[in-house]
Structures are given as structure tokens and as C-alpha cells.
Design an enzyme around this catalytic site. Structure first.
Site, PDB file in Angstrom:
ATOM      1  N   GLU A 102      10.613 125.532  90.618  1.00  0.00           N
ATOM      2  CA  GLU A 102      11.850 126.116  90.079  1.00  0.00           C
ATOM      3  C   GLU A 102      12.096 125.622  88.661  1.00  0.00           C
ATOM      4  OE1 GLU A 102      13.973 124.982  93.622  1.00  0.00           O
ATOM      5  OE2 GLU A 102      14.545 127.066  93.967  1.00  0.00           O
ATOM      6  N   GLU A 122       9.580 125.238 100.895  1.00  0.00           N
ATOM      7  CA  GLU A 122      10.891 124.945 101.496  1.00  0.00           C
ATOM      8  C   GLU A 122      11.049 125.480 102.908  1.00  0.00           C
ATOM      9  OE1 GLU A 122      10.410 125.766  98.381  1.00  0.00           O
ATOM     10  OE2 GLU A 122      11.865 124.857  97.030  1.00  0.00           O
TER      11      GLU A 122
HETATM   12  N1  3HC Z   1      10.971 114.347  98.930  1.00  0.00           N
HETATM   13  C1  3HC Z   1      10.907 113.073  99.374  1.00  0.00           C
HETATM   14  N2  3HC Z   1       9.764 112.462  99.732  1.00  0.00           N
HETATM   15  C2  3HC Z   1       8.639 113.174  99.634  1.00  0.00           C
HETATM   16  C3  3HC Z   1       8.617 114.509  99.189  1.00  0.00           C
HETATM   17  C4  3HC Z   1       9.858 115.090  98.814  1.00  0.00           C
HETATM   18  N3  3HC Z   1       9.937 116.337  98.334  1.00  0.00           N
HETATM   19  N4  3HC Z   1       7.351 114.948  99.206  1.00  0.00           N
HETATM   20  C5  3HC Z   1       6.606 113.927  99.643  1.00  0.00           C
HETATM   21  N5  3HC Z   1       7.371 112.857  99.915  1.00  0.00           N
HETATM   22  C6  3HC Z   1       6.945 111.530 100.341  1.00  0.00           C
HETATM   23  C7  3HC Z   1       6.295 111.578 101.729  1.00  0.00           C
HETATM   24  O1  3HC Z   1       7.272 111.455 102.737  1.00  0.00           O
HETATM   25  C8  3HC Z   1       5.375 110.378 101.648  1.00  0.00           C
HETATM   26  O2  3HC Z   1       6.155 109.237 101.870  1.00  0.00           O
HETATM   27  P1  3HC Z   1       5.554 107.976 102.671  1.00  0.00           P
HETATM   28  O3  3HC Z   1       4.392 107.507 101.847  1.00  0.00           O
HETATM   29  O4  3HC Z   1       6.696 107.045 102.715  1.00  0.00           O
HETATM   30  O5  3HC Z   1       5.130 108.501 104.000  1.00  0.00           O
HETATM   31  C9  3HC Z   1       4.924 110.355 100.197  1.00  0.00           C
HETATM   32  O6  3HC Z   1       5.894 111.115  99.485  1.00  0.00           O
HETATM   33  C10 3HC Z   1       3.569 110.989  99.960  1.00  0.00           C
HETATM   34  O7  3HC Z   1       3.547 112.267 100.581  1.00  0.00           O
HETATM   35  P2  3HC Z   1       2.284 112.763 101.411  1.00  0.00           P
HETATM   36  O8  3HC Z   1       1.810 111.695 102.318  1.00  0.00           O
HETATM   37  O9  3HC Z   1       2.647 114.061 102.001  1.00  0.00           O
HETATM   38  O10 3HC Z   1       1.216 112.929 100.243  1.00  0.00           O
HETATM   39  P3  3HC Z   1       0.097 114.024 100.059  1.00  0.00           P
HETATM   40  O11 3HC Z   1      -0.631 113.687  98.837  1.00  0.00           O
HETATM   41  O12 3HC Z   1      -0.676 114.202 101.319  1.00  0.00           O
HETATM   42  O13 3HC Z   1       0.879 115.413  99.820  1.00  0.00           O
HETATM   43  C11 3HC Z   1       2.535 116.825  98.823  1.00  0.00           C
HETATM   44  C12 3HC Z   1       1.652 115.580  98.670  1.00  0.00           C
HETATM   45  C13 3HC Z   1       1.645 118.084  98.900  1.00  0.00           C
HETATM   46  C14 3HC Z   1       3.440 116.922  97.656  1.00  0.00           C
HETATM   47  C15 3HC Z   1       3.333 116.714 100.137  1.00  0.00           C
HETATM   48  O14 3HC Z   1       3.978 115.455 100.167  1.00  0.00           O
HETATM   49  C16 3HC Z   1       4.386 117.757 100.325  1.00  0.00           C
HETATM   50  O15 3HC Z   1       4.080 118.860 100.739  1.00  0.00           O
HETATM   51  N6  3HC Z   1       5.649 117.401 100.055  1.00  0.00           N
HETATM   52  C17 3HC Z   1       6.768 118.255 100.309  1.00  0.00           C
HETATM   53  C18 3HC Z   1       6.948 119.252  99.203  1.00  0.00           C
HETATM   54  C19 3HC Z   1       8.186 120.062  99.453  1.00  0.00           C
HETATM   55  O16 3HC Z   1       8.517 120.421 100.566  1.00  0.00           O
HETATM   56  N7  3HC Z   1       8.890 120.387  98.370  1.00  0.00           N
HETATM   57  C20 3HC Z   1      10.116 121.100  98.465  1.00  0.00           C
HETATM   58  C21 3HC Z   1      11.244 120.152  98.654  1.00  0.00           C
HETATM   59  S1  3HC Z   1      12.776 120.919  98.961  1.00  0.00           S
HETATM   60  C22 3HC Z   1      13.226 121.546  97.447  1.00  0.00           C
HETATM   61  O17 3HC Z   1      12.550 121.381  96.468  1.00  0.00           O
HETATM   62  C23 3HC Z   1      14.530 122.263  97.438  1.00  0.00           C
HETATM   63  C24 3HC Z   1      14.734 123.055  96.214  1.00  0.00           C
HETATM   64  O18 3HC Z   1      14.233 124.340  96.364  1.00  0.00           O
HETATM   65  C25 3HC Z   1      16.179 123.162  95.899  1.00  0.00           C
END
Ligand code: 3HC
Length: 717
Positions: A102, A122
Site C-alpha cells: 500500500e 491480509e
Molecule cells: N507483523 C508482525 N510480525 C510479523 C509480521 C507482521 N506483519 N510479519 C512477520 N512477522 C514476524 C513473525 O511473527 C516472525 O516472528 P517470530 O520470529 O517472533 O516468530 C518474524 O516476523 C519472521 O516472520 P517469518 O518467520 O514468517 O519469516 P519468513 O521469512 O518465513 O516470512 C514473510 C516473511 C513472508 C514476510 C512472512 O512473515 C509473512 O507473510 N508475514 C505476514 C505478512 C502480512 O500478512 N502482511 C500484511 C499485514 S496486515 C496489513 O498490512 C494491514 C494493512 O493492509 C492495513
């Protein structure tokens, strides 16, 4: 949280919030200040936003969703970016997801490293891209691509993003240098046309048709999930409403979803999936133990499980010796593996290059000697302890001392398999779920002898082959099958006491499971349950008859025997608890003949039938499993409720929007669950699965909140 620097009249904002540079409150504040600073600095003529370390921001900070809202919010900060008169360039590497994408869509230009991925995931945590993502992406890509990306949550690689116009250019090499170079090339160019809010959606005239198409798709594909439906509605608004009105619609859906129980459960599942990798056993844990290098592997047994496991290993680039005793079985196994991989290439799930490499990595053999130098063996022969012990003893003698020996057993004690060798520390269970190449759960089992290095290695292999690995202490049935045990037993008792197969199945299907227990039984074959029961009775020196009601003081149902005697073995014979269109058919229809058989069975066994409520069916199927789950926790078989919930989500397709059975129990209230379990224990004293768990009793009596008995996923519990 945002590192600010200026190079050749370009201000660079490097978001610095490891590990994934999420837009936490502090980052939002840092970005807001950086924008003000760059606007004030007359020397600055352009701005670059990027992420420090491994990635561009991967979204909003999901942990903050459970905390009170704090200004500035993302949209306000991003709007400030778009309003500047200096061009803003998003220089993307790693994963640019959710709020990260975004942010990029508010920038005037987007460039990305070739290996970068972008997406709106999301929906997977039960919300939508709520910082204008649903309104801005369609203005770039059109409705169809935006609907697809936003409702599926899939990530796309930079070349695909370039094709859709999401990025303007791809680069190789250093992110900051590429960002500065690009920013210098667009300095002083007009920006009006680069602001997405000023654009229209190109296929807006087809909004109704595209939205209808996606609505029926998501209702079918993501049955029971609320977020995909609201995603479709919000994206459609981008085409039917002016930009500002569209934003209001998006905010309304977002607000509703964030507060919904589904999103809270899906966020819990997100953190739980990560929490299960933080394992601990006596003597070591995920931080202290290092995985051993694994290059070559072997799978013993080329049946359904063995071939499925081999496919997982091959796709991940491991060399695989596939061992069978008989040439015909071996050839069939190789054919099956090729068929699965080719099918996956046809569906676009496996790249051709991976399939070609897999073909060279597969080494079919009938000689145990060929396994001497492999790093990891996974045995997948049928469930027979003496046979497995014999195989492990043989492997122990011929494999190099460092080879890890694992069994795909679904229930046999790993301690007893390990004692057949002199390397108990290198023996473990790797229990895959059928079909092994598809189901994401891998139950890794440790015995009292298994070393932390062995555990670290099998957890690492699990990750590399794309599984979600849960670590479990060895016991009869391990975690998943042991906990699900009462469900099948109760399903039969309910049939005997008055329910129909449809009534039993529909309760779980309405809860969100893809299939009820009786349809699942038809799929796996009713002869399996019958044989297990008969073997168990034999081992106790008991001969069961059609009207036997107890085995060793425990209530049993011999209904599967009645079905077996009538040749109703499930889908494979075209009839089981349901009738199918043909042997091997998939379409289940209720069958009066089954009801006659059940009634006849009950009459002979002297069982009184009655009307059973939907609520009672639900409680007996689900609460019995929850009770077993608490016993599993109490005995330390599973370390945390997250291990249990993730096992059900990825092993039995429990709906993520209910967060797993332990999370569900907490939502209903442990005191209520405990009371009902006590009630059923009183009414069914001969079913040991109703003996209340002491841990459940303690937690419910002391009203302990879930965040005190889980590993701390931090989500709202
Ligand atoms: N917020 C908070 N913590 C997050 C996070 C996020 N968006 N994304 C990842 N983390 C944390 C994980 O919980 C993990 O924490 P830990 O080490 O304490 O367990 C650490 O970061 C590393 O994450 P992964 O183990 O998943 O690392 P990978 O390298 O395997 O994957 C990634 C990286 C592809 C970025 C994956 O973490 C992921 O898919 N994250 C979520 C992305 C997501 O859903 N983004 C949208 C968020 S909601 C949003 O943006 C709302 C907006 O539209 C208004």
C-alpha cells in the site's frame, strides 16, 4: 525506526524494524517525520523509500491489531507522501506485502529487484488491505487482477508485477543505488499523472460481472470465511464509487473484519504457525541445536505414503533412493511419483525445471546396500512393529554412523523402534499425512533417546520441504491421531443411539470441516477400522461378535463389522455410510439401506435409539477431542496448545477462522466445556475418553486465561 540520509539530492528513507520491517507505530512516526524533513529540505529533489536488511516492509504490524489504535495511521502518512511535490520512489526488495505494498502504491514510482515478491496477504489473517489497497491496486491493474490478488492473498514475483503494471521497472544489485539512480531520472517530471487516486479503473464497465464471478468463486473456494467476501465488495467499490467514497467503503469493511472473531482466530493461527518452530526437548532447543547437513535421503516402501514422501523430498532438491523389495512394486512406485510430479507441472504448481531436476535425483533400488551413505532414511512400510524393528536393525548395521533413521509410523512408539538400533539418538518419527505431497502437516516425533541435533535436523528438513512441522513426544497415536480418536468412536456411538450419517457429518461440515467423520471413513475404507478393532481384540485374547458392546471394560461399537460383512467398505465399493455413483465414486448420497442395517444392528445389540440434538452431536464429537487435547498437554506430548491447533489446521483441515480446537475451547469457555465433559462422563462411564482431563479441570476452576497456558502468541485470546 526509519534511517534518513541524503545522497545527490535524493532523500533515502530506510525502514529499519527487523525482522520484516513491519509498519509499527514507531515506524509510522519515523516515516511521518522523515517526510516532513525531506519536504523542508530544499536541497532534496526526490525521495526513495526502501527497507533495511532483508526486505521492504512486509505490512502493518499484526501484533498491534489487538492494541488501541494509535495515530498516525498508515493512510494519513502515505497520503502525505503522495502529496509531496518531490517524486517518491519505492525501491523494493524481499517481500513487499500488505501495508508495504500500500505504501508503494502511494509512491509515484515503484521499482523492484527481480527476485522481490509483492502481494496483499491480509485475507489470510481475516482482513483486507485497509490502507487504500483495495482502491488503488484496481486503478493500476484493473479489477480482475486486483480481485484475484486480494481475495487469494497470493504473492507474485517482480516479473509478473511488471506485466500488470504494479512496478515500473526491475533492477539488479543494490537497492539504495538503484533507487537513487531511478529517482534522479524522474526528478522534475510532473507528478499529477503518477498519483493513483487520480486514475480510473480500466474495466469498471464490467464491475458487476467480475464481482459476481469472484463472489461465487470465493464462496466455493473459501467456504465459511468472511474476509474474501468483503474483499470482493471493497474491490468492486473502486470501480463503482469515486476514490474517497471507495475509501469509506473499504474502511467500513476493514473495521467489521478486524473486530470479527474470525480475524482474531486467523491472527492467532498466523503466530501459532511460527510458534511451533520454537521447539524444546530435554537437553536442547531450536536455538541451541544445529541441524545436520542433509543431501541424500532414502525412502523405504513405494506405497501411497512412501511415494508421496519421495515427491516432497525430490521437489525440494534432495536425492532420494526409493527402496522396494519387489521389481513390480518399485516400478509402480516410480510411475506414481512421475505421475504426481507431471500432474503438478500441468497445474502450474511445480516449475518444469524442478520436475526435470527431480527426475535425475530419483534413484530406484532394491538393494539395502545402496542406502549405506545416505544422510536420512524415512521408512514408510505398513504399520507392524516387528517389521519396522527388523528394518531399523538392518539399517543400523549398514548405514554410516551419522545417518538419521526415521519412521513414518502413524502411531507406533518411537522408543521401541529406536531400541532395535545402537543409535537411538538418531532415531525419530516423521509422520506425514496423506496425501503426503499435499497435506502441510508433518508430525515429528522424539523418543527419550532422540538427540536435539536429530530434532533440529528433521524440523529443518520439514521446513525445506514446505511442511509445517510440529514436534511431539512419542506416545500411542502421537498428537493428531490420538486426539482425533474419540471423534470416530463417538460418531459410531451416535449412529447407534439414533443419529443418521448425514446428521453426524453435517454438524462438523457446518462448523467448517471439509468432510464429516463418516464421509472421511468412506474415503479411507471401512475395512481399516474393522481390522484395527479385530486385531486389538485378538491381541487381548477376545473374539468379538456382531453384538459385542465392550472390550476390556471399554464401550465399543461393532458397526463397522456389520458394514464389513455386507461389503460396504466405503467409496472403493461404491457404498459405505453413503451410496456412491460407482465404485471409487465421490458423490455421497444418503442410503436407506444403511439406516436399515444400523437399526437392525441396534435391535440385535439391544441398543435403544432416540432423537439426538445437533448440539449434543457437536459436543460429543468435538468436546471429546478437546478433552483428549488437554490430556496430551498435561502429559507433555504436545508442548503448547498452538502445537495442537496447528496440527488440526494442517492435518485435518480444521477451519483457520476457528483457530484450532484448543482456541475454540477457550472461546466457548473452559468451565462450560469442563461441565459438559463431566456430564458425558457421568452418562457414559465406560468410555475412558470422557474421564475429564485434570489440566482442564484445574484451568477451568482457576479461570486461567489462555495467554497464560499457551506459549504466548500475543494475539487476543
Ligand atoms: N507483523 C508482525 N510480525 C510479523 C509480521 C507482521 N506483519 N510479519 C512477520 N512477522 C514476524 C513473525 O511473527 C516472525 O516472528 P517470530 O520470529 O517472533 O516468530 C518474524 O516476523 C519472521 O516472520 P517469518 O518467520 O514468517 O519469516 P519468513 O521469512 O518465513 O516470512 C514473510 C516473511 C513472508 C514476510 C512472512 O512473515 C509473512 O507473510 N508475514 C505476514 C505478512 C502480512 O500478512 N502482511 C500484511 C499485514 S496486515 C496489513 O498490512 C494491514 C494493512 O493492509 C492495513
Amino acid at each position: 525506526m526509519v534511517d534518513y540520509s541524503v545522497h545527490e539530492q535524493v532523500a533515502v528513507f530506510e525502514v529499519n524494524n527487523p525482522p520484516v520491517n513491519a509498519f509499527s507505530h514507531k515506524v509510522r512516526v519515523g516515516l511521518d517525520r522523515s517526510i516532513d524533513k525531506a519536504i523542508r529540505d530544499t536541497n532534496v529533489k526526490a525521495i526513495v523509500i526502501c527497507g533495511k536488511g532483508r526486505t521492504f516492509p512486509a505490512g502493518a504490524d499484526i501484533r498491534e491489531f489487538d492494541q488501541p489504535h494509535k495515530e498516525p495511521w498508515l493512510t494519513g502518512v502515505f497520503e502525505k507522501l503522495e502529496k509531496t511535490t518531490k517524486p517518491v520512489v519505492a525501491a523494493i526488495h524481499g517481500t513487499c506485502l500488505g501495508g508495504g505494498l500500500e505504501c508503494a502504491l502511494f509512491c509515484h514510482y515503484r521499482i523492484a529487484q527481480k527476485t522481490a515478491r509483492v502481494g496483499f496477504p491480509e485475507v489470510q489473517i481475516g482482513i483486507l488491505p485497509g490502507a487504500a489497497g483495495t482502491q488503488r491496486l484496481p486503478r493500476l491493474t484493473g479489477l480482475r487482477v486486483a480481485m484475484d490478488m486480494i481475495t487469494s492473498g497470493r504473492h507474485i514475483l517482480a516479473p509478473e508485477a511488471l506485466k500488470y503494471g504494479i512496478i515500473d521497472e526491475m533492477f539488479t544489485g543494490d537497492v539504495i543505488n538503484a533507487g537513487i539512480k531511478f529517482a534522479k531520472s524522474v526528478m522534475n517530471k510532473p507528478l499529477e499523472d503518477r498519483c493513483l487516486k487520480n486514475k480510473t479503473v480500466k474495466d469498471a464497465d464490467q464491475a458487476d460481472q467480475i464481482a459476481d464471478e469472484f463472489m461465487s468463486l470465493v464462496k466455493r473456494k473459501y467456504k465459511g470465511f468472511e474476509a474474501p467476501i468483503d474483499c470482493v465488495k471493497a474491490v468492486k467499490a473502486s470501480a463503482t464509487l469515486p476514490y474517497r467514497e471507495g475509501l469509506k467503503a473499504e474502511a467500513m469493511y476493514m473495521q467489521k473484519l478486524v473486530l470479527s472473531g474470525q480475524s482474531a482466530a486467523q491472527r492467532y493461527a498466523f503466530f501459532s504457525e511460527r510458534a511451533v518452530s520454537r521447539w524444546k526437548i530435554p537437553g536442547g532447543n531450536f536455538q541451541t541445536a544445529k541441524p545436520l547437513p542433509i543431501k541424500s535421503t532414502a525412502v523405504i516402501g513405494a506405497g501411497t505414503m512412501g511415494t508421496g514422501i519421495a515427491v516432497c523430498l525430490l521437489n525440494a532438491g534432495y536425492q532420494v533412493y526409493l527402496l522396494e523389495q519387489n521389481q513390480k512394486f518399485l516400478e509402480n512406485g516410480v510411475k506414481t511419483i512421475r505421475g504426481i510430479i507431471e500432474g503438478s507441472v500441468r497445474l502450474g504448481k511445480t516449475p518444469m525445471a524442478v520436475a526435470q531436476k527431480a527426475a535425475t535425483l530419483l534413484k530406484p533400488t532394491m538393494k539395502y546396500e545402496d542406502l549405506a551413505d545416505v544422510d536420512l532414511v524415512i521408512e514408510a512400510v505398513y504399520e507392524n512393529l516387528s517389521l519396522k524393528r527388523e528394518i531399523f536393525s538392518k539399517l543400523d548395521k549398514l548405514c554410516k554412523p551419522t545417518t538419521l533413521l526415521c519412521s513414518n509410523t502413524s502411531s507406533l512408539d518411537i522408543n521401541r523402534i529406536g531400541t532395535a538400533t545402537k543409535r537411538g539418538d538418531k532415531v525419530a518419527g516423521m509422520h506425514f499425512f496423506a496425501p503426503a505431497y499435499y497435506m502441510r502437516l508433518l508430525e515429528n516425533i522424539y523418543s527419550t533417546e532422540t538427540s536435539p541435533a536429530t530434532v533440529a535436523t528433521i524440523m529443518d528438513v520439514g521446513r525445506k520441504i514446505g511442511k509445517v512441522s510440529v514436534l511431539v513426544k512419542s506416545c500411542q497415536g502421537f498428537l493428531a491421531n490420538r486426539m482425533r480418536g474419540p471423534l470416530s468412536v463417538e460418531a459410531y456411538f451416535l449412529l447407534e443411539e439414533g443419529s443418521t450419517p448425514q446428521e453426524v457429518d453435517s454438524v462438523l461440515e457446518n462448523l467448517g470441516m471439509p468432510m464429516g467423520p463418516l464421509k472421511t471413513g468412506d474415503l479411507s475404507g471401512l475395512d481399516i477400522g474393522y481390522k484395527i478393532q479385530t486385531e486389538l481384540a485378538k491381541s487381548k485374547g477376545v473374539e468379538l461378535t456382531a453384538d459385542s458392546k465392550f472390550l476390556m471394560g471399554e464401550r465399543i461399537s461393532t458397526l463397522t463389522r456389520t458394514m464389513y460383512d455386507k461389503g460396504r467398505l466405503g467409496r472403493k465399493t461404491g457404498k459405505g455410510w453413503y451410496r456412491y455413483e460407482k465404485p471409487g465414486g465421490k458423490l455421497a448420497t444418503p442410503d436407506e439401506e444403511v439406516m436399515e442395517l444400523i437399526k437392525d444392528h441396534c435391535m440385535k445389540a439391544g441398543i435403544q435409539r432416540r432423537n439426538i440434538s445437533t448440539q449434543e452431536i457437536l459436543e460429543r464429537l468435538v468436546y471429546s477431542c478437546i478433552n483428549e487435547g488437554f490430556k496430551i498437554l498435561e502429559e507433555g506430548v504436545a508442548a503448547t496448545p498452538e502445537d495442537i491447533d496447528i496440527s488440526w489446521i494442517y492435518g485435518f483441515s480444521w477451519p483457520k477462522y476457528l483457530g484450532g480446537p484448543m482456541y475454540y475451547a477457550n472461546k466457548i469457555g473452559l468451565d462450560k466445556i469442563y461441565q459438559r465433559i463431566c456430564y458425558y462422563h457421568e452418562n457414559f462411564p465406560y468410555s475412558s475418553h470422557w474421564i475429564p482431563s485434570r489440566l482442564l479441570q484445574k484451568l477451568s476452576e482457576n479461570k486461567v486465561p489462555m495467554n497464560q497456558w499457551c506459549s504466548g502468541t500475543d494475539s487476543k485470546l
